[in-house]
Design a protein around this motif. Structure first.
Motif, PDB file in Angstrom:
ATOM      1  N   UNK A 162      10.023 -16.828 -14.626  1.00  0.00           N
ATOM      2  CA  UNK A 162       9.856 -15.520 -15.250  1.00  0.00           C
ATOM      3  C   UNK A 162       8.801 -15.519 -16.345  1.00  0.00           C
ATOM      4  N   UNK A 163       8.227 -16.710 -16.619  1.00  0.00           N
ATOM      5  CA  UNK A 163       7.224 -16.847 -17.674  1.00  0.00           C
ATOM      6  C   UNK A 163       7.809 -16.406 -19.022  1.00  0.00           C
ATOM      7  N   UNK A 164       8.990 -16.895 -19.307  1.00  0.00           N
ATOM      8  CA  UNK A 164       9.685 -16.588 -20.553  1.00  0.00           C
ATOM      9  C   UNK A 164      10.133 -17.875 -21.217  1.00  0.00           C
ATOM     10  N   UNK A 165      10.477 -17.771 -22.491  1.00  0.00           N
ATOM     11  CA  UNK A 165      11.060 -18.900 -23.194  1.00  0.00           C
ATOM     12  C   UNK A 165      12.510 -19.088 -22.736  1.00  0.00           C
ATOM     13  N   UNK A 166      12.974 -20.326 -22.728  1.00  0.00           N
ATOM     14  CA  UNK A 166      14.339 -20.596 -22.276  1.00  0.00           C
ATOM     15  C   UNK A 166      15.357 -19.906 -23.183  1.00  0.00           C
ATOM     16  N   UNK A 167      15.081 -19.850 -24.468  1.00  0.00           N
ATOM     17  CA  UNK A 167      16.009 -19.184 -25.386  1.00  0.00           C
ATOM     18  C   UNK A 167      16.102 -17.690 -25.085  1.00  0.00           C
ATOM     19  N   UNK A 168      14.983 -17.071 -24.695  1.00  0.00           N
ATOM     20  CA  UNK A 168      15.011 -15.644 -24.357  1.00  0.00           C
ATOM     21  C   UNK A 168      15.823 -15.392 -23.098  1.00  0.00           C
TER      22      UNK A 168
END
Length: 425
Positions: free
Chosen positions: A165-171
């Motif tokens: 998703x091209x996101x940070x794991x925390x997000x």
């Protein structure tokens, strides 16, 4: 006669005196000259008006023996502070420049800023201010929460879902937690190995999948014309059949364009809503996806152009066990299960895209086993492709969502099937 005229002239002159004479007794109107001053209580002129006498008890004006005038109040107010006080020209000029005093009263918390007060003084009413919105405790859950959940289920890992998703794991973790709080039950079981859906999560997965697909279909609706049919693929499309399929489609359906779209996704962009139909080389793992086998494709090995293997006409799987292997673990079709246990090659590096896969092979880091369509779709000057006859073939599927309503979808599937059958003959 001359004396009277001169006296009249002097009276008029005194009544229209210059500002320098302001504040003298002559500048005060005649009817107010008998008003006593606030400081001494004595009349301001030698002649005293009996109607303007101060009462000795209260200090108010004495109405006189005849009482107050008709219609007047019996309680006569005392003169305001400073009445009868002689003002100089400097006081008058200062009073002219002072701002108009604000009327006394309690502070108004909704009075507004200076601009709003200015509108109110000019006769305009400022718009009322709305009270701050109260937080209800519920957070907005949208289609992006459902996509994140489905991606985490497909990947079995929050970190891999974040990469997709091209996101940070925390997000991603925060978004999943918001979704679980909204539905008020856990949807994923988290462990060191990854995540997997709970019993409630499996039921929710089917509903979320249907909702995402319906949303994507609604967003793609165009009442004026049929939009392009998007064909997604992760590796090498339909191989040697790709050009003939596109050529034939243009002849039969010139009004509807087919748009090829490469997506670094094993599902060819179906789960992310980027495609209508996908060319996949693995089985669809989702219940709402339909698939049709298009062709079985042989495998080849990619080797550096200057290596000793490049001069061979063909090569077998056991011969490749002694060479380090480059694997695309994200959307590739090769794994160590192709070799017998105990005779498996060493994995040199794992990559996520075909571009990285080719770069490592061209640099001599290792070799790669891939479907034969890779040589046709992605030729490389520093890589040689050799057939591997004893390797199991790779199935090529056409996959689409069961609720996809694109008017050209089934026509494209039928045309691709006919093209492959004709070329194979």
């Amino acid at each position: 006669m001359g004396t009277a005229r001169s006296q009249g002239f002097h009276v008029a002159a005194r009544q229209h005196s210059s500002p320098s004479r302001a504040g003298t007794a002559d500048s005060v109107p005649r009817r107010d000259r008998g008003v006593p001053t606030a400081a001494t209580g004595s009349p301001g002129n030698a002649r005293e008006n009996p109607k303007n006498r101060l009462s000795p008890e209260s200090g108010a004006l004495d109405p006189g023996p005849l009482g107050p005038a008709r219609g007047a109040s019996s309680a006569v107010r005392p003169p305001p502070p400073g009445a009868g006080k002689v003002l100089s020209s400097s006081h008058l000029s200062a009073a002219a420049t002072e701002p108009f005093p604000r009327p006394p009263g309690p502070a108004n918390p909704h009075r507004g800023n200076d601009a709003e007060r200015g509108h109110a003084q000019n006769g305009f009413r400022a718009p009322p201010r709305l009270p701050p919105r109260k937080e209800t405790g519920f957070m907005a859950v949208g289609i992006h929460h459902l996509r994140t959940f489905l991606m985490a289920v497909d990947e079995g890992s929050i970190s891999k879902a974040a990469t997709r998703l091209h996101m940070a794991q925390s997000a991603v973790s925060r978004r999943l937690a918001e979704l679980e709080r909204h539905v008020r039950q856990p949807l994923l079981e988290r462990s060191a190995e990854g995540v997997q859906p709970t019993v409630a999560g499996k039921m929710f997965c089917a509903k979320a999948d249907a909702a995402v697909t319906a949303f994507d279909d609604a967003m793609r609706t165009d009442m004026h014309r049929v939009r392009a049919l998007r064909v997604g693929y992760a590796w090498s499309a339909a191989g040697v059949y790709t050009s003939e399929i596109l050529r034939r489609w243009q002849e039969v359906n010139p009004d509807v364009m087919v748009r090829l779209k490469r997506v670094d996704d094993p599902a060819g962009g179906l789960t992310s809503g980027l495609s209508d139909v996908a060319i996949m080389r693995t089985h669809a793992q989702r219940r709402n996806l339909r698939e049709e086998l298009l062709v079985m494709e042989p495998r080849v090995v990619a080797v550096p152009a200057g290596s000793a293997l490049a001069g061979r006409g063909k090569i077998c799987l056991p011969d490749l066990a002694d060479y380090p292997l480059v694997i695309n673990s994200f959307s590739g079709t090769t794994n160590l299960e192709l070799w017998q246990e105990g005779r498996q090659p060493v994995v040199a590096v794992e990559v996520d895209t075909i571009d990285d896969w080719q770069s490592y092979i061209a640099a001599g880091v290792g070799i790669g086993v891939t479907p034969a369509s890779t040589a046709w779709m992605h030729p490389h000057a520093e890589i040689s492709y050799l057939p591997v006859p004893d390797a199991p073939p790779v199935p090529v599927y056409l996959v689409w969502a069961s609720n996809n309503r694109h008017p050209a979808l089934h026509s494209f599937i039928q045309l691709a099937r006919n093209v492959v059958a004709e070329v194979a003959e």
